[in-house]
Design a protein around this motif. Sequence first.
Motif, short mmCIF file in Angstrom:
data_model
loop_
_atom_site.label_atom_id
_atom_site.label_comp_id
_atom_site.label_asym_id
_atom_site.label_seq_id
_atom_site.Cartn_x
_atom_site.Cartn_y
_atom_site.Cartn_z
N SER A 6 3.36 5.48 14.79
CA SER A 6 1.59 6.05 14.56
C SER A 6 1.12 7.67 14.37
N VAL A 7 1.50 8.80 14.23
CA VAL A 7 1.94 9.29 13.52
C VAL A 7 1.83 8.70 11.91
N PHE A 8 3.01 8.49 11.29
CA PHE A 8 2.88 8.31 10.50
C PHE A 8 1.91 7.32 9.54
N LYS A 9 1.47 5.83 10.53
CA LYS A 9 0.17 5.31 10.16
C LYS A 9 -1.10 5.96 9.84
N LYS A 10 -1.45 6.71 11.07
CA LYS A 10 -2.03 7.68 10.47
C LYS A 10 -1.89 8.68 9.74
N LEU A 11 -0.86 9.25 8.84
CA LEU A 11 -0.75 10.35 8.43
C LEU A 11 -1.13 8.56 6.81
N TRP A 12 -0.66 7.56 6.59
CA TRP A 12 -0.76 6.66 5.59
C TRP A 12 -2.10 6.36 5.31
N LEU A 13 -2.68 6.38 6.32
CA LEU A 13 -4.44 5.88 6.24
C LEU A 13 -5.18 7.29 6.00
N ALA A 14 -5.16 7.88 5.96
CA ALA A 14 -6.13 9.59 5.64
C ALA A 14 -5.63 9.73 4.50
N ASN A 15 -4.32 9.02 3.34
CA ASN A 15 -3.86 9.79 2.76
C ASN A 15 -3.81 10.75 1.94
N PRO A 16 -3.15 12.20 3.20
CA PRO A 16 -4.13 13.45 2.78
C PRO A 16 -2.62 14.06 1.32
N ASP A 17 -2.86 15.18 0.92
CA ASP A 17 -2.14 15.65 -0.06
C ASP A 17 -0.48 16.46 0.32
N ILE A 18 -0.07 15.64 0.74
CA ILE A 18 1.21 15.84 1.89
C ILE A 18 2.96 15.78 1.31
N VAL A 39 -1.06 13.34 -2.84
CA VAL A 39 -1.22 11.60 -1.66
C VAL A 39 -0.25 11.25 -2.01
N LEU A 40 -0.65 10.48 -0.47
CA LEU A 40 1.07 9.18 -0.33
C LEU A 40 1.02 7.81 -1.39
N HIS A 41 -0.16 7.77 -1.48
CA HIS A 41 -0.44 6.43 -2.37
C HIS A 41 -1.98 6.88 -3.47
N ASP A 42 -1.41 6.99 -4.46
CA ASP A 42 -3.14 7.66 -5.30
C ASP A 42 -3.22 5.74 -6.47
N ASP A 43 -4.15 5.54 -5.68
CA ASP A 43 -4.85 4.08 -5.90
C ASP A 43 -6.41 4.36 -7.14
N GLU A 44 -6.72 5.59 -7.28
CA GLU A 44 -7.43 6.01 -7.81
C GLU A 44 -6.62 6.15 -9.59
N THR A 45 -5.21 7.08 -9.53
CA THR A 45 -5.29 7.11 -10.58
C THR A 45 -4.06 7.19 -10.84
N PRO A 46 -3.29 6.58 -11.15
CA PRO A 46 -1.80 5.62 -10.67
C PRO A 46 -0.92 6.09 -11.82
N LEU A 81 8.25 6.06 5.79
CA LEU A 81 7.33 5.16 6.19
C LEU A 81 7.35 4.03 4.65
N GLN A 82 8.27 3.70 4.96
CA GLN A 82 9.04 2.10 4.33
C GLN A 82 7.69 1.17 4.57
N GLU A 83 7.70 0.70 6.10
CA GLU A 83 6.72 -0.53 6.30
C GLU A 83 5.51 -0.47 5.17
N TYR A 84 5.09 0.66 4.53
CA TYR A 84 3.67 0.89 4.28
C TYR A 84 3.91 0.58 2.49
N GLU A 85 4.99 0.49 2.24
CA GLU A 85 5.54 0.30 0.59
C GLU A 85 4.71 1.39 0.19
N PRO A 86 5.65 2.44 0.35
CA PRO A 86 5.18 4.28 -0.92
C PRO A 86 6.52 3.85 -2.33
N ALA A 87 5.09 4.31 -3.12
CA ALA A 87 6.11 4.55 -4.53
C ALA A 87 7.46 5.39 -4.65
#
Length: 159
Positions: A6-18, A39-46, A81-87
């Motif tokens: 749950s913590v990792f899901k919340k981190l992934w969805l919030a996408n903070p600078d961690i 951020v965990l995933h940079d959708d704006e500037t890949p 975080l592997q289930e969210y497919e991080p880079a």
Amino acid sequence: LHMAQSVFKKLWLANPDILASEVFVTKEKKDEVILQWHVLHDDETPFHQAYFQPREKNIISILRRIQMVLTCAPYRLYKHLQEYEPAIATPASVYEFYCQYYSHILLHGCPCHIEQTPFRTKEDFIKFLWYILYTTESIPNEYVLPGAPFGYPLLLTAD
């Protein structure tokens, strides 16, 4: 275990600078290391997406020179975080990054001398090529690029 997921899901969805990365700069003739946060995933500037480091440590300096952002975060975080497919920097993701952003990487255009590229030397370029190649399961010792290199300057010729 459920709480950790749950913590990792919340981190992934919030996408903070961690995700931290080290940036090497020279100021007043002194080399310094600056810490940057991503951020965990940079959708704006890949192009600025932070990648988890590859297992092959001998390629890291070359990946940094081609401007891949590599996080200092431990591999254990990637595994959680592997289930969210991080880079993560893999031969396929490095090849994709190079093909997508080669115009940002090869600033002097092509053709060019190897010394004018982030690879700097023939040996480092060969190391990069060996890294992005993979072997096929059907034919041992046959090496294949992850995709077609047409239109992407890999400093190769047809002859």
